[in-house]
Scaffold this motif. Structure first.
Motif, short mmCIF file in Angstrom:
data_model
loop_
_atom_site.label_atom_id
_atom_site.label_comp_id
_atom_site.label_asym_id
_atom_site.label_seq_id
_atom_site.Cartn_x
_atom_site.Cartn_y
_atom_site.Cartn_z
N LEU A 90 23.64 34.07 -5.58
CA LEU A 90 23.15 32.89 -6.28
C LEU A 90 21.67 32.66 -6.03
N ARG A 91 21.27 32.75 -4.77
CA ARG A 91 19.89 32.41 -4.41
C ARG A 91 18.90 33.52 -4.75
N GLU A 92 19.25 34.76 -4.43
CA GLU A 92 18.26 35.84 -4.51
C GLU A 92 18.34 36.66 -5.80
N HIS A 93 19.50 36.65 -6.44
CA HIS A 93 19.65 37.43 -7.67
C HIS A 93 19.60 36.55 -8.92
N LEU A 94 20.14 35.34 -8.83
CA LEU A 94 20.21 34.47 -10.00
C LEU A 94 19.23 33.31 -9.94
N GLY A 95 18.51 33.16 -8.84
CA GLY A 95 17.49 32.11 -8.74
C GLY A 95 18.04 30.71 -8.63
N LEU A 96 19.29 30.57 -8.19
CA LEU A 96 19.89 29.23 -8.03
C LEU A 96 19.83 28.86 -6.55
N ALA A 97 18.76 28.19 -6.17
CA ALA A 97 18.49 27.92 -4.75
C ALA A 97 19.05 26.58 -4.28
N GLY A 98 19.81 25.90 -5.13
CA GLY A 98 20.36 24.61 -4.72
C GLY A 98 21.34 24.72 -3.57
N SER A 99 22.17 25.77 -3.59
CA SER A 99 23.11 26.00 -2.48
C SER A 99 22.31 26.49 -1.28
#
Length: 216
Positions: A90-99
Motif C-alpha cells: 500500500l505505502r511503497e507500491h500504490l502510494g497510499l501512505a495513510g496506513s
C-alpha cells in the motif's frame, strides 16, 4: 694396501645421474592444490566458468508473484517480492501512505485496514495472499469530500492528538461497528484493544465510536 672404493660405493657426482626422490604425500597434496587453484582461478578470470549475465540476474532476484486485488474500489495488479507485506504494498507500491508503520509486528494497530470487511494488521499480512481480495484503507472511507461518519466523529470528539495512530483507530472502529461490537463502552474498549494510542485519547476514541454506532 689399496684405499680405492668399489665403483658401486662411490657416490655419483652432484647432479650427475641423480634421480629426484619420490614425492611425499604432503608434497603431492600441496602441489595438486596449487595447480588446481591456478586452473580454477584462470578459468574464472578468463570467464569460462562464469554464468551468463541473465542467469546471474535470475539467481540474485528474489522470487516474485503477480497479484490482483481491489483497493478502495479500484482494481490494482502489481508484481511484488513474495515477502512484501500488504502494508508495504500500500505505502511503497500504490502510494497510499495513510496506513502507518508503527511497530511492524502487529502489536500497535497503526496499520489496520479492512480486507473483505475484516480488520487485519497489514504489516503481518503478505500481499500475495490477497489475490482477488477487497482492501479498504483510511483513504477509501470518505466519499469524495464527504467524510465517513466515524472520521467526522473523531473531529467532533477531538479523539486524537499527534494523529499517528488515528488512521488505524478509525479503520478499526469502522470494523468494530460493522461487526456489531458496540453494545457498551466496555465492549468497544475490548474490541478496540489492539489499537494503541500513545497520547492516551482512549476515552474520546470510545466516545466517537459510540456516537457513530448510535447514528447507524
Amino acid at each position: 694396501m689399496s684405499t680405492e672404493l668399489p665403483e658401486s660405493a662411490v657416490p655419483p657426482p652432484n647432479g650427475a645421474g641423480e634421480s629426484s626422490p619420490a614425492p611425499t604425500r604432503r608434497t603431492f597434496i600441496a602441489t595438486s592444490t596449487a595447480v588446481g587453484g591456478a586452473v580454477v582461478a584462470g578459468g574464472v578470470i578468463g570467464g569460462s566458468f562464469l554464468a551468463a549475465p541473465e542467469e546471474l540476474a535470475a539467481a540474485e532476484a528474489p522470487p516474485s508473484s503477480r497479484v490482483s486485488l481491489t483497493v478502495n474500489g479500484t482494481r490494482r495488479t502489481v508484481t511484488v517480492d513474495n515477502r512484501t507485506s500488504l502494508l508495504d504494498l500500500l505505502r511503497e507500491h500504490l502510494g497510499l501512505a495513510g496506513s502507518k508503520k508503527g511497530c511492524n509486528a502487529g502489536a500497535c494497530g497503526a496499520c489496520t485496514v479492512l480486507v473483505d470487511g475484516r480488520r487485519v494488521n497489514s504489516c503481518l499480512t503478505l500481499a500475495v495472499w490477497l489475490e482477488g481480495a477487497e482492501v479498504t484503507t483510511i483513504e477509501g472511507l470518505a466519499d469524495g469530500d464527504q467524510l465517513h461518519p466515524l472520521q467526522q466523529a473523531f473531529i467532533d470528539e477531538d479523539a486524537f492528538q499527534c494523529g499517528y495512530c488515528t488512521p488505524g483507530q478509525i479503520v478499526s472502529g469502522v470494523g468494530c461497528i460493522q461487526e456489531g461490537h458496540t453494545g457498551s463502552a466496555e465492549e468497544i474498549r475490548e474490541w478496540m484493544s489492539g489499537n494503541v494510542c500513545r497520547c492516551g485519547c482512549y476515552v474520546k476514541i470510545v466516545r466517537a465510536v459510540e456516537q457513530t454506532a448510535a447514528r447507524k
